[in-house]
Design an enzyme around this catalytic site. Structure first.
Site, PDB file in Angstrom:
ATOM      1  CD  GLU A  64     -10.398  18.808 -16.076  1.00  0.00           C
ATOM      2  OE1 GLU A  64     -11.182  19.038 -14.939  1.00  0.00           O
ATOM      3  OE2 GLU A  64     -10.273  19.160 -17.257  1.00  0.00           O
ATOM      4  CG  HIS A  65     -14.805  16.370 -14.592  1.00  0.00           C
ATOM      5  ND1 HIS A  65     -15.875  16.797 -14.069  1.00  0.00           N
ATOM      6  CD2 HIS A  65     -14.512  17.468 -15.345  1.00  0.00           C
ATOM      7  CE1 HIS A  65     -16.225  18.215 -14.645  1.00  0.00           C
ATOM      8  NE2 HIS A  65     -15.303  18.518 -15.411  1.00  0.00           N
ATOM      9  CD  GLU A 136     -18.371  20.729 -16.855  1.00  0.00           C
ATOM     10  OE1 GLU A 136     -17.491  20.977 -17.796  1.00  0.00           O
ATOM     11  OE2 GLU A 136     -18.216  20.202 -15.899  1.00  0.00           O
TER      12      GLU A 136
END
Length: 423
Positions: A64-65, A136
């Site tokens: 996704e990133h 993150e």
């Protein structure tokens, strides 16, 4: 194109399945000044074992990133230049990409389709992203609410993909390679495994023509049959705990469903709504349970409950900050197990709860984001969010009892507690 009228809600939904298999929904909102798009693939953190091969945990989130980064720049900046906001998120079973804009709606739809359908992965940008995602992950390690829920999942579904963080771990992230990203992408990002939801004040003919033209000029690898492994977990592990930096103990209760979900899509939605109503009847703010134990100080405003349901799992969870976690644990278990004889389990109370839920439902109809997200899941087949009100209205105690019995008679129960660190 199929036109679906929901006269009771004042909504008209258009549905189209393109030649490449992509399902597209158009919901016209002529009184709004904003267009919202959501592009979803049925691919989430649970899908790490498929077609006979295991992949690192966190690969769906990592992918996704990476899709935002292109050879000619980041897609986020391109949306910004169009006056739009964009984002993406990964859940247990799906990954969604979105935009919201007041201008350049057609250009934003083209950009959404193009950046998601044109992967660009290199060894260099993968290594860069590994460092970013590790940071993150580390950012929320000290969050007690995250630690409570992730610990609950780990004990509720031991040694399974559901026990792992959606983002993976620093160790698994380091194992992700370029070829694995392409293999996952080519398997799950097929148009036939995806859907697009567009809502706003656009012209339906112009927008659908744009989407069809965009997809017609693209070629995709032949879709592979996806054989995803079922969610296999060891028995739940009750009584687990850990120490954490906090002032008061935090308790989480998990009720892991072991019953088979209904095969019929409408009954499946009925099942979910029934368990949600059951929990509201027994533990909601209009229940005698909540009033009694809130007034005594045993629970406070932190008390919350939820019911999560997917094709591969379903469970109820309850969390609360309390000085007496063991006592609260026992009370919660007794309340749910003996629901049939509780005073709050009656038609009058049910009528009140249903009115509140229907009120929340109509309020949610004002949110483009909320509506779009309800259509991203294929759990209910052709039964969708706009059918929910009619199903909810028809639910009575007899139906709720049928589903409650199926759930509670087979569920595994566990508790997980965070205690303040010893001085």
């Amino acid at each position: 194109m199929e036109k679906l009228n929901y006269d009771n809600l004042g909504e008209v939904l258009y549905k189209e399945v393109l030649d490449n298999g992509l399902t597209v929904y158009y919901l016209l909102k002529p009184d709004y000044n904003r267009t919202y798009g959501l592009f979803t693939t049925n691919f989430g953190s649970l899908d790490t074992n498929f077609n006979g091969r295991a992949y690192p945990e966190g690969i769906a989130h990592f992918l996704e990133h990476k899709l935002f980064e292109k050879e000619d720049g980041d897609a986020m900046y391109k949306f910004g230049a169009l006056g739009a906001q964009t984002n993406a998120f990964t859940s247990f079973s799906r990954t969604s990409y979105l935009f919201s804009t007041r201008e350049n709606a057609e250009a934003c739809v083209e950009l959404l389709l193009d950046f998601v359908q044109e992967p660009y992965f290199t060894a260099e940008n993968v290594a860069k992203e590994q460092d970013i995602i590790q940071q993150e992950i580390q950012m929320y390690q000290d969050d007690s609410d995250w630690a409570l829920f992730s610990g609950l999942l780990e004990q509720m579904y031991p040694a399974s993909a559901l026990a792992a963080d959606i983002a993976g771990s620093p160790e698994t992230i380091q194992k992700i390679a370029v070829d694995e990203l392409y293999e996952n992408y080519e398997t799950f990002y097929q148009p036939s495994n995806m859907n697009l939801f567009l809502t706003g004040p656009f012209d339906i003919d112009a927008m659908s023509g744009l989407v069809r033209e965009n997809q017609a000029k693209k070629s995709f690898p032949e879709a592979k049959k996806i054989a995803v492994e079922p969610l296999l977990a060891e028995p739940a592990r009750p009584g687990q705990s850990r120490e954490f930096e906090l002032a008061m103990p935090k308790l989480a209760m998990g009720f892991r469903g072991e019953d088979a979900l209904p095969a019929d899509p409408k009954e499946r939605m009925e099942y979910k709504l029934s368990i949600q109503l059951l929990l509201s009847l027994l533990f909601g703010k209009t229940s005698s349970f909540y009033e009694e134990h809130y007034n005594s100080g045993l629970i406070d405003d932190s008390f919350a409950f939820a019911f999560d349901m997917d094709a591969r799992f379903h469970f109820a969870s309850m969390t609360v900050d309390t000085e007496e976690p063991k006592k609260v644990e026992e009370l919660l278990q007794v309340q749910l197990k003996s629901y049939k004889i509780k005073d709050d389990f009656n038609e009058e109370h049910l009528s009140l709860i249903k009115k509140e839920m229907i009120g929340d439902y109509f309020q949610a109809l004002n949110s483009l984001e909320y509506i779009a997200n309800q259509f991203a899941s294929e759990l209910y087949g052709d039964v969708n969010f706009f059918d929910m009100e009619a199903i909810l209205k028809n639910l009575d105690l007899t139906t709720i009892s049928k589903h409650a019995e199926a759930f509670t008679s087979q569920m595994q129960i566990l508790d997980y507690t965070l205690y303040p660190k010893s001085k």
